[in-house]
Design a protein around this motif. Sequence first.
Motif, PDB file in Angstrom:
ATOM      1  N   ASP A   9       3.063   3.068  -7.787  1.00 43.38           N
ATOM      2  CA  ASP A   9       3.123   4.400  -8.380  1.00 43.38           C
ATOM      3  C   ASP A   9       4.595   4.817  -8.514  1.00 43.38           C
ATOM      4  OD1 ASP A   9       3.020   7.043  -8.974  1.00 43.38           O
ATOM      5  OD2 ASP A   9       1.987   7.680  -7.143  1.00 43.38           O
ATOM      6  N   PRO A  10       5.094   4.984  -9.739  1.00 42.55           N
ATOM      7  CA  PRO A  10       6.507   5.313  -9.927  1.00 42.55           C
ATOM      8  C   PRO A  10       6.943   6.575  -9.193  1.00 42.55           C
ATOM      9  CG  PRO A  10       5.455   4.840 -12.044  1.00 42.55           C
ATOM     10  CD  PRO A  10       4.374   4.873 -11.011  1.00 42.55           C
ATOM     11  N   GLU A  11       6.059   7.570  -9.136  1.00 43.06           N
ATOM     12  CA  GLU A  11       6.394   8.820  -8.420  1.00 43.06           C
ATOM     13  C   GLU A  11       6.591   8.562  -6.935  1.00 43.06           C
ATOM     14  OE1 GLU A  11       5.106  12.451  -9.486  1.00 43.06           O
ATOM     15  OE2 GLU A  11       6.003  11.720 -11.353  1.00 43.06           O
ATOM     16  N   ARG A  12       5.698   7.734  -6.410  1.00 42.48           N
ATOM     17  CA  ARG A  12       5.744   7.403  -4.996  1.00 42.48           C
ATOM     18  C   ARG A  12       7.034   6.627  -4.679  1.00 42.48           C
ATOM     19  NH1 ARG A  12       2.767   8.849  -0.517  1.00 42.48           N
ATOM     20  NH2 ARG A  12       2.966   7.222   0.999  1.00 42.48           N
ATOM     21  N   ILE A  13       7.357   5.679  -5.552  1.00 41.93           N
ATOM     22  CA  ILE A  13       8.562   4.878  -5.325  1.00 41.93           C
ATOM     23  C   ILE A  13       9.802   5.770  -5.438  1.00 41.93           C
ATOM     24  CG2 ILE A  13       9.927   2.917  -6.179  1.00 41.93           C
ATOM     25  CD1 ILE A  13       7.401   1.534  -6.926  1.00 41.93           C
ATOM     26  N   ALA A  38       6.054   2.061   7.643  1.00 44.28           N
ATOM     27  CA  ALA A  38       5.498   3.162   6.855  1.00 44.28           C
ATOM     28  C   ALA A  38       4.008   2.954   6.622  1.00 44.28           C
ATOM     29  CB  ALA A  38       6.217   3.228   5.514  1.00 44.28           C
ATOM     30  N   LYS A  39       3.215   3.997   6.908  1.00 45.43           N
ATOM     31  CA  LYS A  39       1.772   3.933   6.643  1.00 45.43           C
ATOM     32  C   LYS A  39       1.402   4.995   5.616  1.00 45.43           C
ATOM     33  CE  LYS A  39       0.742   0.792   9.763  1.00 45.43           C
ATOM     34  NZ  LYS A  39       0.118  -0.479   9.565  1.00 45.43           N
ATOM     35  N   ASN A  40       0.299   4.727   4.927  1.00 50.45           N
ATOM     36  CA  ASN A  40      -0.195   5.621   3.886  1.00 50.45           C
ATOM     37  C   ASN A  40      -1.251   6.551   4.461  1.00 50.45           C
ATOM     38  OD1 ASN A  40       0.632   5.737   1.267  1.00 50.45           O
ATOM     39  ND2 ASN A  40      -0.936   4.356   0.448  1.00 50.45           N
ATOM     40  N   HIS A  41      -1.059   7.831   4.394  1.00 48.81           N
ATOM     41  CA  HIS A  41      -2.092   8.825   4.744  1.00 48.81           C
ATOM     42  C   HIS A  41      -2.509   8.856   6.217  1.00 48.81           C
ATOM     43  CE1 HIS A  41      -2.158   9.036   0.492  1.00 48.81           C
ATOM     44  NE2 HIS A  41      -3.079   8.136   0.259  1.00 48.81           N
ATOM     45  N   GLY A  54       6.301  -5.306   1.053  1.00 48.44           N
ATOM     46  CA  GLY A  54       5.097  -6.123   0.992  1.00 48.44           C
ATOM     47  C   GLY A  54       4.673  -6.347  -0.448  1.00 48.44           C
ATOM     48  N   GLY A  55       3.505  -6.937  -0.608  1.00 46.88           N
ATOM     49  CA  GLY A  55       3.030  -7.219  -1.965  1.00 46.88           C
ATOM     50  C   GLY A  55       1.535  -7.016  -2.108  1.00 46.88           C
ATOM     51  N   GLU A  63       0.824  -1.215   0.000  1.00 47.44           N
ATOM     52  CA  GLU A  63       0.000   0.000   0.000  1.00 47.44           C
ATOM     53  C   GLU A  63       0.860   1.267   0.000  1.00 47.44           C
ATOM     54  OE1 GLU A  63      -2.808   1.698   3.219  1.00 47.44           O
ATOM     55  OE2 GLU A  63      -3.666  -0.210   2.616  1.00 47.44           O
ATOM     56  N   ALA A  64       1.976   1.219   0.708  1.00 45.69           N
ATOM     57  CA  ALA A  64       2.858   2.385   0.768  1.00 45.69           C
ATOM     58  C   ALA A  64       3.445   2.714  -0.609  1.00 45.69           C
ATOM     59  CB  ALA A  64       3.974   2.161   1.786  1.00 45.69           C
ATOM     60  N   LEU A  65       3.538   1.707  -1.479  1.00 49.30           N
ATOM     61  CA  LEU A  65       4.082   1.933  -2.827  1.00 49.30           C
ATOM     62  C   LEU A  65       2.996   2.361  -3.815  1.00 49.30           C
ATOM     63  CD1 LEU A  65       6.324  -1.252  -3.213  1.00 49.30           C
ATOM     64  CD2 LEU A  65       6.942   0.944  -2.234  1.00 49.30           C
ATOM     65  N   MET A  66       1.756   2.194  -3.382  1.00 48.85           N
ATOM     66  CA  MET A  66       0.629   2.385  -4.287  1.00 48.85           C
ATOM     67  C   MET A  66       0.274   3.857  -4.461  1.00 48.85           C
ATOM     68  SD  MET A  66      -2.503  -0.251  -3.915  1.00 48.85           S
ATOM     69  CE  MET A  66      -3.274   0.538  -2.559  1.00 48.85           C
ATOM     70  N   GLY A  67       0.644   4.688  -3.431  1.00 49.45           N
ATOM     71  CA  GLY A  67       0.248   6.100  -3.481  1.00 49.45           C
ATOM     72  C   GLY A  67      -1.264   6.195  -3.553  1.00 49.45           C
ATOM     73  N   ASP A  68      -1.764   6.955  -4.525  1.00 50.54           N
ATOM     74  CA  ASP A  68      -3.213   7.092  -4.647  1.00 50.54           C
ATOM     75  C   ASP A  68      -3.797   6.176  -5.710  1.00 50.54           C
ATOM     76  OD1 ASP A  68      -3.525   8.978  -2.620  1.00 50.54           O
ATOM     77  OD2 ASP A  68      -2.761  10.563  -3.947  1.00 50.54           O
ATOM     78  N   LEU A  69      -2.965   5.303  -6.267  1.00 49.15           N
ATOM     79  CA  LEU A  69      -3.478   4.390  -7.291  1.00 49.15           C
ATOM     80  C   LEU A  69      -4.368   3.327  -6.646  1.00 49.15           C
ATOM     81  CD1 LEU A  69      -0.265   3.643  -9.424  1.00 49.15           C
ATOM     82  CD2 LEU A  69      -2.053   5.306  -9.899  1.00 49.15           C
ATOM     83  N   PRO A  70      -5.303   2.754  -7.401  1.00 48.24           N
ATOM     84  CA  PRO A  70      -6.146   1.703  -6.817  1.00 48.24           C
ATOM     85  C   PRO A  70      -5.441   0.336  -6.784  1.00 48.24           C
ATOM     86  CG  PRO A  70      -6.846   2.194  -9.064  1.00 48.24           C
ATOM     87  CD  PRO A  70      -5.737   3.147  -8.748  1.00 48.24           C
ATOM     88  N   TYR A  71      -4.364   0.196  -7.566  1.00 51.45           N
ATOM     89  CA  TYR A  71      -3.686  -1.097  -7.711  1.00 51.45           C
ATOM     90  C   TYR A  71      -2.273  -0.833  -8.224  1.00 51.45           C
ATOM     91  CZ  TYR A  71      -2.492  -5.630  -9.788  1.00 51.45           C
ATOM     92  OH  TYR A  71      -1.864  -6.797 -10.109  1.00 51.45           O
TER      93      TYR A  71
END
Length: 240
Positions: free
Chosen positions: A27-31, A161-164, A53-54, A16-24
């Motif tokens: 997110d390259p920007e986030r990474i 790391a947590k998202n939001h 994680g995955g 989830e931390a790598l996903m940013g605001d994407l649904p799945y």
Amino acid sequence: MTGPAFRRILLKLSGEALMGDLPYGADPERIAAIARQVKFVADRGVEIAIVVGGGNIYRGLEGAAEGMDRATGDYMGMLATVLNALALQDALEKVGADTRVQSAITISEVAEPYIRRRAMRHLEKGRTVIFAAGTGNPFFTTDTAAALRALEIHAEAILMAKNHVEGVYSADPRVDPDARFIAEISYREAIEQRLAVMDSTALSLCMDNNLPIHVFNMDDERNIDRIVCGERVGTVVRSG
Ligand code: UDP
């Protein structure tokens, strides 16, 4: 400039931390943002190992819910973490950080096998080590892999790391407006209250070995550095 409070840390990045605001997916920007933070902290002389994680790609439980054998689903989940690990390695190398991926499942064409002493040697040489494929065992999670690897390599803390969200709350702040932020909590309380720190197997492992956990918001790019400098950020889980 404050000197680092930790010499060696383990950073747990959920899917989830790598996903940013994407649904799945990732997110390259986030990474890229994560890679910048890691490089900045590594340049301060802090040794960083990462467990990825995955869940942004696949979770074994999803497959099991659809009738798949749980172990097969879990192996698929572990392979998903390898995809994330390679994406993260690429981003880290782009910002100039020396990086090695070690996988708990042998995939010698793309990653080193997990060898504890070798991982520690990489860290001593200033390389960031990404641990992929969790523990290598079905029925476990990458949270447990984070606790296990952190103990194995003698990391001084786990950074979750947590998202939001800023850290641990009395309830899910995204759902419950009365959720209360918790700045510090003991392992036992976190387990008993089933708070969203990490799963109970992972938490028990940290508790039994007195390994502090810092839960923080990944949205703020300075947070990893702040924690490493000893600032109070997010929630700290330790013995009460
Ligand atoms: N997994 C596993 N054993 C492990 C680590 C992970 O079987 O040691 C599988 C499990 O199916 C899990 C998936 O890999 O659902 C993805 O890992 P996780 O759910 O921990 O990722 P995160 O929630 O951190 O994104």
